[in-house]
Design an enzyme around this catalytic site. Structure first.
Site, PDB file in Angstrom:
ATOM      1  CE  LYS A 175      60.537-101.621  46.348  1.00  0.00           C
ATOM      2  NZ  LYS A 175      59.816-102.245  45.213  1.00  0.00           N
ATOM      3  CB  SER A 228      49.116-103.402  50.602  1.00  0.00           C
ATOM      4  OG  SER A 228      50.381-103.813  51.068  1.00  0.00           O
ATOM      5  CB  VAL A 231      53.549-103.461  52.750  1.00  0.00           C
ATOM      6  CG1 VAL A 231      54.926-102.820  52.697  1.00  0.00           C
ATOM      7  CG2 VAL A 231      53.540-104.777  51.992  1.00  0.00           C
ATOM      8  N   GLY A 232      52.257-101.547  54.981  1.00  0.00           N
ATOM      9  CA  GLY A 232      52.312-100.295  55.750  1.00  0.00           C
ATOM     10  C   GLY A 232      52.402-100.533  57.255  1.00  0.00           C
ATOM     11  CD  GLU A 249      47.815 -91.074  52.993  1.00  0.00           C
ATOM     12  OE1 GLU A 249      46.732 -91.693  52.999  1.00  0.00           O
ATOM     13  OE2 GLU A 249      48.069 -90.143  53.774  1.00  0.00           O
ATOM     14  CB  CYS A 283      43.877 -95.717  47.620  1.00  0.00           C
ATOM     15  SG  CYS A 283      44.538 -94.157  47.066  1.00  0.00           S
TER      16      CYS A 283
HETATM   17  P1  NAP Z   1      52.223-102.946  48.152  1.00  0.00           P
HETATM   18  O1  NAP Z   1      52.338-104.369  47.814  1.00  0.00           O
HETATM   19  O2  NAP Z   1      52.096-102.575  49.571  1.00  0.00           O
HETATM   20  O3  NAP Z   1      53.518-102.260  47.538  1.00  0.00           O
HETATM   21  C1  NAP Z   1      53.835-100.898  47.702  1.00  0.00           C
HETATM   22  C2  NAP Z   1      55.347-100.743  47.656  1.00  0.00           C
HETATM   23  O4  NAP Z   1      55.939-101.394  48.790  1.00  0.00           O
HETATM   24  C3  NAP Z   1      55.986-101.387  46.430  1.00  0.00           C
HETATM   25  O5  NAP Z   1      57.073-100.597  46.031  1.00  0.00           O
HETATM   26  C4  NAP Z   1      56.457-102.730  46.982  1.00  0.00           C
HETATM   27  O6  NAP Z   1      57.485-103.316  46.236  1.00  0.00           O
HETATM   28  C5  NAP Z   1      56.928-102.299  48.344  1.00  0.00           C
HETATM   29  N1  NAP Z   1      57.041-103.381  49.330  1.00  0.00           N
HETATM   30  C6  NAP Z   1      56.526-104.646  49.281  1.00  0.00           C
HETATM   31  N2  NAP Z   1      56.856-105.324  50.407  1.00  0.00           N
HETATM   32  C7  NAP Z   1      57.593-104.485  51.177  1.00  0.00           C
HETATM   33  C8  NAP Z   1      58.209-104.598  52.460  1.00  0.00           C
HETATM   34  N3  NAP Z   1      58.146-105.727  53.202  1.00  0.00           N
HETATM   35  N4  NAP Z   1      58.857-103.519  52.967  1.00  0.00           N
HETATM   36  C9  NAP Z   1      58.930-102.373  52.279  1.00  0.00           C
HETATM   37  N5  NAP Z   1      58.376-102.208  51.041  1.00  0.00           N
HETATM   38  C10 NAP Z   1      57.717-103.256  50.502  1.00  0.00           C
HETATM   39  O7  NAP Z   1      51.031-102.226  47.388  1.00  0.00           O
HETATM   40  P2  NAP Z   1      50.738-102.299  45.823  1.00  0.00           P
HETATM   41  O8  NAP Z   1      50.339-103.697  45.535  1.00  0.00           O
HETATM   42  O9  NAP Z   1      51.833-101.713  45.027  1.00  0.00           O
HETATM   43  O10 NAP Z   1      49.529-101.237  45.699  1.00  0.00           O
HETATM   44  C11 NAP Z   1      48.198-101.550  46.013  1.00  0.00           C
HETATM   45  C12 NAP Z   1      47.797-101.064  47.389  1.00  0.00           C
HETATM   46  O11 NAP Z   1      48.196 -99.718  47.606  1.00  0.00           O
HETATM   47  C13 NAP Z   1      46.304-101.058  47.624  1.00  0.00           C
HETATM   48  O12 NAP Z   1      46.023-101.675  48.863  1.00  0.00           O
HETATM   49  C14 NAP Z   1      45.916 -99.583  47.673  1.00  0.00           C
HETATM   50  O13 NAP Z   1      44.829 -99.262  48.441  1.00  0.00           O
HETATM   51  C15 NAP Z   1      47.138 -98.938  48.162  1.00  0.00           C
HETATM   52  N6  NAP Z   1      47.237 -97.568  47.691  1.00  0.00           N
HETATM   53  C16 NAP Z   1      46.951 -96.551  48.561  1.00  0.00           C
HETATM   54  C17 NAP Z   1      47.011 -95.222  48.153  1.00  0.00           C
HETATM   55  C18 NAP Z   1      46.701 -94.111  49.105  1.00  0.00           C
HETATM   56  O14 NAP Z   1      47.049 -92.978  48.836  1.00  0.00           O
HETATM   57  N7  NAP Z   1      46.068 -94.348  50.227  1.00  0.00           N
HETATM   58  C19 NAP Z   1      47.378 -94.932  46.846  1.00  0.00           C
HETATM   59  C20 NAP Z   1      47.659 -95.982  45.980  1.00  0.00           C
HETATM   60  C21 NAP Z   1      47.594 -97.298  46.417  1.00  0.00           C
HETATM   61  P3  NAP Z   1      57.141-104.355  45.025  1.00  0.00           P
HETATM   62  O15 NAP Z   1      56.388-103.576  44.020  1.00  0.00           O
HETATM   63  O16 NAP Z   1      58.470-104.759  44.561  1.00  0.00           O
HETATM   64  O17 NAP Z   1      56.330-105.453  45.628  1.00  0.00           O
END
Ligand code: NAP
Ligand code: MG
Length: 485
Positions: A175, A228, A231-232, A249, A283
């Protein structure tokens, strides 16, 4: 401009005929459509999982080197299409073309590295306790895995999850992030062209609910997620309750510690990179810059001067060093967080003004921003805000600096700037972060080295990238054998 397309890819077919979908705009030129995405509904996700279950029965039995060769061919295809892929990545995600090219090249290397793991040893041999007995272990694939990815590295993060899953014999339902599904589809096309059999990689663009469906599906034995914290944590709860594996992550709030004996030119260059690369949507970005009082003025004078000269603009323009944020909402959230920090008493050292010059065409830009505070509990000094914004905190003695480096619940990456080997060693030992950088930006930059965080930045378990990537997608079997005479 011709537009790109994405659609679910299930059992070797692109499901382009479905009605539901959306268009993706260029964040540098809102209103300009980059492409159209057809989304999966829950029936499509269900078919994708079922197909991946069927495909696993055969894929797990193929010679590992056959699986590896598909990834190596995909690496060659990615490397041959750097221009095409990096252009799409910049148009869809906004990062500069130079950054996009770097990501594409690294994606090719990531696919090649994991493909080559098929030529590595796959177990160990032990003496048994009984006469003539030997015990060997080998790793076996776990089954169908769910891969859920963010938009900020829409080629490389998927590659570093999907490639080890596939080479070690799992099948995948992926996904992608909604803001970067066009780039995701380009990677799927390449893996298909490289010869992946039917059902081995299923692609289900769609909203977060489709991701959650994967997480809840009992046929999906494990989920690897980057995104995020909110969600994680939800994914961890669902997986733990049903006995599925999970790899997370999540966010970071990465400290950069500047000591009085730091090389200031090197420090400022590394700090600029740590704040602005990917428009701060990384991140591993430096969120808290901790500067010893003795060098505070010297560091901040140079850093603010360097940040005020960063060239904001469309990532397709080679003169731009920082592109737009991913969306209007993301830009507004960052601006709001900066305003809140000012209300809480932080001083703006540079940036903060809106980036709305006419030539920027309404793109979602934020100027690189530094705020100074003496309150380590300022929300911006504790909570991740995904943009080119960092908080500066001072400290008077080295112990206090080390203490401040560990005051958030996150522990992804960290940097220390010092000429002292003893203090560099102390940072390596005492800073609670999965990656500690000595006199370097706050990244985790090598694809053959384990990547991941400590504390709330990750979940305990195998790290991603490098050879440890294998351990999440496989489990160990021990085979006891006595020689038969
Ligand atoms: P996000 O909102 O958590 O989305 C990540 C993925 O999860 C997307 O594919 C999203 O789909 C999907 N998702 C949303 N709600 C979900 C649910 N209830 N169940 C399962 N999957 C779901 O994060 P983002 O806004 O894309 O990215 C920003 C965040 O990612 C920041 O907090 C950043 O720190 C973190 N990040 C961490 C790393 C690391 O390696 N530690 C790397 C990059 C980013 P949609 O796109 O359709 O909403
Ligand atoms: Mg999100």
């Amino acid at each position: 401009m011709s537009t790109a397309h994405a659609a679910p890819f299930v059992n070797d077919a692109w499901l382009t005929g479905r009605a539901e979908g959306y268009e993706r705009e260029n964040p540098a030129h809102p209103g300009q459509v980059v492409g159209a995405i057809t989304t999966a509904d829950s029936a499509v996700v269900d078919d994708a999982v079922e197909g991946a279950v069927h495909a696993w029965a055969d894929w797990r039995r193929r010679p590992a080197q056959e699986r590896g060769r598909v990834l190596i061919r995909a690496a060659e295809l990615v490397a041959a299409r750097v221009d095409e892929l990096s252009t799409l990545l910049t148009l869809e995600e906004g990062k500069t073309l130079a950054e996009a090219r770097g990501e594409v090249v690294r994606t090719a290397e990531t696919l090649r590295f994991h493909g080559m793991q098929a030529w590595q040893p796959c177990g160990e041999v032990f003496h048994g306790g009984a006469n003539d007995e030997i015990v060997r272990t080998h790793r076996v694939p776990i089954g169908v895995v769910g891969v859920i990815t963010p938009w900020n590295f829409p080629l490389n993060i998927p590659a570093w999850k999907i490639a080890p899953a596939l080479v070690h014999g799992c099948t995948v339902v992926w996904k992608p992030a909604s803001y970067a599904a066009l780039t995701g589809a380009a990677l799927v096309r390449i893996l298909q062209e490289a010869g992946l059999p039917r059902g081995v990689l299923q692609f289900v663009p769609g909203p977060g609910a489709r991701g959650q469906q994967l997480v809840e599906d009992p046929r999906v034995v494990a989920v690897t997620f980057t995104g995020s914290e909110a969600v994680g944590r939800r994914i961890a709860g669902i997986c733990a309750a049903r006995g599925a594996g999970f790899q997370l992550e999540l966010g970071g709030h990465n400290p950069a510690l500047v000591l009085p004996d730091a090389d200031l030119d090197l420090t400022v260059r590394a700090l600029v990179t740590s704040v602005v690369s990917g428009s701060g949507q990384k991140c591993t970005a430096a969120r808290r810059i901790l500067v010893h009082d003795d060098v505070r003025d010297a560091v901040l004078d140079r850093l603010t001067a360097a940040l005020s000269q960063v060239k904001i603009g469309d990532g397709m323009d080679p003169a731009s060093t920082i592109g737009p944020l991913i969306s209007a909402e993301a830009r507004d959230e960052v601006r709001q967080a900066v305003d809140n920090a000012r209300t809480e008493g932080a001083d703006v050292l540079v940036g903060a003004a809106p980036a709305d010059d006419a030539h920027l065409d309404g793109g979602y830009y934020v100027r690189p921003t530094l705020l100074a505070t003496d309150k380590p509990d300022l929300s911006l000094a504790c909570e991740e805000v995904f943009g080119p914004v960092s908080v500066v905190l001072g400290f008077a003695d080295v112990d206090e600096g080390f203490r401040l480096a560990n005051t958030t619940r996150f522990g992804l990456s960290a940097a220390i700037f010092t000429g002292s080997e003893r203090l560099a060693r102390r940072a390596a030992d005492e800073v609670d972060a999965g990656m500690v950088n000595i006199n370097q930006p706050t990244t985790g930059s090598e694809l053959h080295v384990p990547f991941g965080g400590m504390k709330s930045s990750s979940a305990p378990g195998p790290k991603e990238q490098g050879q440890t990537a294998r351990d999440f997608f496989t489990e160990t079997k021990a085979i006891y054998a006595t020689a038969v005479r």
